[in-house]
Design an enzyme around this catalytic site. Structure first.
Site, PDB file in Angstrom:
ATOM      1  N   HIS A   1      71.109  67.775  14.726  1.00  0.00           N
ATOM      2  CA  HIS A   1      70.930  69.130  15.265  1.00  0.00           C
ATOM      3  C   HIS A   1      71.269  69.161  16.764  1.00  0.00           C
ATOM      4  CE1 HIS A   1      68.759  69.845  11.582  1.00  0.00           C
ATOM      5  NE2 HIS A   1      67.720  69.162  11.950  1.00  0.00           N
TER       6      HIS A   1
ATOM      7  N   ASP B   1      68.971  67.864   5.147  1.00  0.00           N
ATOM      8  CA  ASP B   1      67.780  68.066   5.969  1.00  0.00           C
ATOM      9  C   ASP B   1      66.548  68.525   5.172  1.00  0.00           C
ATOM     10  OD1 ASP B   1      66.106  68.355   8.110  1.00  0.00           O
ATOM     11  OD2 ASP B   1      67.257  69.857   9.160  1.00  0.00           O
TER      12      ASP B   1
END
Ligand SMILES: [Zn+2]
Length: 465
Positions: free
Chosen positions: A280, A331
């Site tokens: 991220h 994720d």
């Protein structure tokens, strides 16, 4: 015993080839590739007539979070955000036992295989029991992840998370975080056990300092030094993953505490290189984009989770312009679908730039091929470099496309990859999925699908009641 596969049409590291004989050793690595081969009379291997492409790498997973996918889609009071999602996640975390974790992760990894992922990087932070006490086997929960990989057949790189604080400035962890927490000494002991387990299970491992808010400089340095001591190397075989700049609040908190942005602070304090994976790296300024790209660290882009949580856009066009290395992760597993992660990475940028085929090798080249090849290679780099392309010394991890599927019929070469990613219908574009030269999924069915599904249904019923 070594095995052989004869492939009629296969995407090798250098491009498409025909009539290729692959030789695979006992550990699942490709030891020989013979192009323009013929099938000998005494051939006892597998003949694959449909087109073959390398399996995709999923380099960022929190397995247990899958069990709450779909439960955080109701509005709360006022404006909803990542932080309200995290509250629901913490409530869920408090209930999960070692058996639950193994069953959820096994089912998740089965789903990954069916969706085209042949390797996973598990960013694993649920270490202790519901009271925050250590299990008698300190690596109990980690071992359950190794078991899940074994049950499903997927390649695993375990990334045990080092988590100490609830916020910048060494704020004490909250009660909800008690299952995640280690001192430096305890983390070193955990790594010692995981190092042995990785050998026993023939899998890989690295480290994952959770984020700059959860560990300080000394913690990251300590974890890297201990990893290097255990593995005897500071290369991509011993990867270092970290959540870096997912949310604007995190960037602002980092600015307030360190007087610097997270990615810049990390690059000024540690030597970023090809063993690092920045998960991220959503909020980077121009100079941070250049620094990360130049370092050859991998960024993990988790398109569907980042969209679900409203994180923001990764600066992909600039990052590509500076030849940055990247991979994809599912994720939180709000979507487990390799083609969807890549399609929406491309579509985000088409929508922003009012243009088409944004990510390619230049004029007259394939968009899907560029996305698939780079995500698989970058993802593999971030998990130890064992897969990501069909080449000598890589694992025999691949997908067999169904050339007669309604979405792929009539296509050849890179058109097949384009159509696999972009021509989305309810159909079955994969004939089979192979890991380490073993067929694990055939016609969308995993070899142990019934048992894995039944176990998962039982656990999810229990957790939701
Ligand atoms: Zn994450």
């Amino acid at each position: 015993m070594a095995k052989q596969i004869f492939a009629k049409h296969i995407l090798l590291a250098e491009g498409w080839a025909e009539n290729v004989l692959l030789t695979i050793d006992d550990l699942g690595y490709i030891t020989a590739i013979e192009e323009k081969s013929t099938i000998r009379n005494d051939f006892k291997g597998e003949l694959i007539a449909n087109s073959i492409i390398p399996g995709m790498v999923n380099n960022h997973s929190h397995a247990f979070q899958w069990a709450m996918a779909g439960l955080a889609e109701q509005s709360g009071k006022g404006s909803d955000s990542f932080w309200s999602w995290r509250k629901i996640m913490y409530d869920f975390v408090s209930k999960i036992t070692p058996d639950d974790l193994e069953i959820i992760a096994t089912a998740l990894y089965m789903q990954m295989l069916k969706a085209g992922y042949t390797s996973v990087g598990e960013f694993h932070y649920l270490h202790h029991d519901a009271n925050g006490e250590h299990f008698s086997n300190q690596a109990e929960m980690s071992q359950r992840i190794f078991e899940a990989a074994k049950n499903s057949g997927i390649n695993l790189t375990l990334l045990p998370v080092f988590y100490r604080y609830s916020g910048f400035g060494e704020q004490p962890p909250s009660d909800e975080q008690k299952r995640f927490i280690h001192t430096q000494g305890e983390y070193a002991q955990l790594l010692d056990v995981i190092s042995k387990l990785a050998g026993d299970y023939q899998q890989n491992f690295g480290i994952a300092p959770h984020s700059l808010r959860a560990v300080n400089y000394s913690d990251i340095e300590f974890a890297i030094n201990h990893l290097d001591k255990l593995t005897g190397q500071s290369s991509i075989q011993a990867p270092v993953h970290i959540h870096i700049a997912e949310q604007l609040k995190e960037v602002n908190d980092c600015l307030a505490h360190y007087g610097d942005r997270p990615v810049n602070w990390l690059s000024e304090n540690f030597e970023l290189n090809s063993r690092w994976c920045l998960v991220h790296a959503t909020h980077m300024n121009d100079s941070e984009v250049k620094k990360v790209a130049k370092s050859k660290a991998v960024t993990s882009i988790c398109t569907t989770t980042e969209a679900n949580l409203g994180d923001g856009f990764f600066a992909m066009p600039d990052y590509k312009a500076h030849s940055g290395v990247w991979g994809i992760g599912s994720d939180s597993h709000i979507s487990v679908n390799a083609t969807e992660e890549l399609r929406w990475l491309e579509y985000q940028n088409r929508l922003i730039s009012n243009s088409r085929t944004v990510f390619t090798d230049g004029d007259n080249s394939s968009n899907g091929y560029w996305l698939w090849r780079n995500a698989a290679r970058g993802g593999s780099q971030s998990l130890g470099g064992r897969s990501g392309e069909i080449a000598i010394n890589k694992k025999a991890d691949f997908l067999v496309l169904n050339n007669k599927d309604i979405t792929l019929a009539g296509k050849t070469g890179n058109q097949l990859v384009d159509a696999y990613i972009f021509n989305q219908q309810l159909s079955e574009p994969l004939v089979s999925v192979w890991v380490s030269g073993n067929k694990l999924v055939e016609k969308s069915q995993h070899a142990n699908q019934d048992l894995i599904t039944k176990n998962y249904q039982r656990v999810i019923q229990k957790l939701l009641n």
